[in-house]
Design an enzyme around this catalytic site. Structure first.
Site, short mmCIF file in Angstrom:
data_model
loop_
_atom_site.label_atom_id
_atom_site.label_comp_id
_atom_site.label_asym_id
_atom_site.label_seq_id
_atom_site.Cartn_x
_atom_site.Cartn_y
_atom_site.Cartn_z
CD GLU A 45 -2.95 -0.69 -0.30
OE1 GLU A 45 -3.02 0.70 -0.41
OE2 GLU A 45 -3.49 -1.35 -0.84
CE1 TYR A 127 -6.12 4.22 -0.61
CE2 TYR A 127 -3.78 3.91 -0.30
CZ TYR A 127 -4.91 3.46 -0.87
OH TYR A 127 -4.98 2.47 -1.55
CG ASP A 145 -7.52 5.46 -4.57
OD1 ASP A 145 -8.92 5.35 -4.80
OD2 ASP A 145 -6.70 4.58 -4.90
#
Ligand code: SF4
Length: 378
Positions: A45, A127, A145
């Site tokens: 990520e 996020y 996002d």
């Protein structure tokens, strides 16, 4: 109208069902999707932020080979981490991943399994905390996002600029309402995948879209790509930067950037930004004097590289140069070295400097004392 769309439970249930079914059938086979290890998911990520999936694939495998566990990462030096990250850009991510690994190990070696616990680690914002807590730990947190923003703006016909604070809050609220409870990890990945592959920025593939029936932009606008509405950004400034390939007895002077800030901790051919009142050669001589207390003789420009950063772009002019006097001092840099060309591969350089090394074939040069350089040796 956005509220109306979200008020209908049956519509939301149909949306979740169709999206998850599509994801189950069409999701890409990506390396990190084979793992449920929170460490792997966290690293993927972080790498995926502002970087293309294709590029991340190679780096993800390379990073896990170098640092297979969070303990291995915490025990490595920052130089080693930056070297493995070299070329992926946004190096603050690498430094923060390294700092966070040390904190995780100090806390017992397990990644926190809550949104709040993750958010407290260096380099993890809302996020990433939502992505990791949902994908690795099945926590019901929606991600937002750029891909998800685009899908939501079109689906709901949301007309505000999603970069504005209030609009972002409204979109997170919408994502929360749509989220499939108990399947947040798949749902979030499905939304991101839909945005990346179907609901694309310029030409969405609405004919292949699993949720087209409920899409307001498709039904009500001439072109769904009119959304999201974004106020144009100011043009990025462009700078001229001079860098020196400064030779002394077959070695090149390289400098390490301070660990905080742009390209922090990376090595470079020293130099800096040209001021209005000077030539590039004058700029280079001044920067080397100010940053390293060294006097040089500037030769010709050997290579030019264009490079873009988030908020500005540069033309990097690489000059051959000869050391004249002065023992280098780390005044405007963290450290310096006289490196033989063959040793340059050991250091983590920015992409622009690495291109100079490649264009000039510096890494292939063997040490041969006495040859002078512009590629010559002093
Ligand atoms: S129908 Fe088109 S605009 Fe609407 S969500 Fe699907 S791809 Fe995007």
């Amino acid at each position: 109208m956005v509220a109306d769309w979200l008020a209908t439970r049956r519509r939301i249930a149909a949306f979740r069902y169709k999206l998850l079914a599509w994801y189950g059938a069409h999701r890409r086979d990506l390396a990190w999707r084979h793992s449920r290890d929170p460490y792997h998911i966290w690293i993927s990520e972080i790498m995926l932020q502002q970087t293309r999936v294709k590029q991340v694939g190679e780096y993800f495998a390379r990073f896990l080979r170098a640092f297979p566990t969070v303990q291995a990462l915490a025990g490595a030096g920052e130089d080693q981490v930056l070297k493995v990250w070299e070329g992926l850009g946004y190096y603050a991510r690498a430094r923060n991943v390294h700092k966070a690994a040390k904190e995780i190990v100090a806390l017992g070696g397990l990644l926190p399994d809550t949104y709040e616990g993750l958010l407290a680690l260096p380099g993890i914002g809302p996020y990433t905390a939502a992505a990791v807590s949902s994908i690795a730990f099945d926590r019901d947190h929606p991600v937002l996002d750029g891909n998800v923003e685009r899908v939501l703006c079109r689906l709901l016909r949301f007309e505000e600029d999603p970069r504005r604070g209030a609009a972002k809050t409204a979109l997170i609220g919408a994502a929360e309402r749509l989220l499939a409870p108990g399947r947040a990890g798949d749902f979030n990945q499905a939304m991101m995948e839909l945005g990346a592959r179907v609901c694309t920025p310029a030409k969405p593939h609405c004919g292949e879209c699993p949720v087209r029936e409920g899409c307001r932009a498709l039904r009500e606008l001439e072109d769904p790509a009119l959304l999201p509405r974004k106020t144009p950004r100011k043009p990025r400034p462009h700078y001229q930067v001079a860098a020196g390939l400064i030779w002394k007895r077959g070695r090149l002077l390289i400098a390490q950037r301070p660990s905080e800030g742009l390209l922090g901790g990376l090595w470079e051919f020293p130099g800096g930004k040209q001021e209005e009142w000077e030539t590039l050669a004058e700029c280079l001589a001044r920067e080397i004097r100010e940053e390293l207390a060294v006097e040089i003789e500037v030769g010709e420009c050997l290579a030019r590289v264009e490079h873009g950063f988030t908020h500005f772009s540069i033309t990097l002019h690489a000059f051959g140069a000869r050391w004249k006097s002065g023992e280098p001092q780390a005044i405007g840099c963290a450290a310096w070295r006289w490196a033989a060309p063959a040793e340059l591969a050991q250091y983590a350089f920015s992409r622009a400097d690495r291109r100079i090394i490649e264009e000039l074939g510096l890494g292939d040069l063997e040490y041969s004392p006495g040859r002078s350089n512009n590629g010559e040796r002093a």
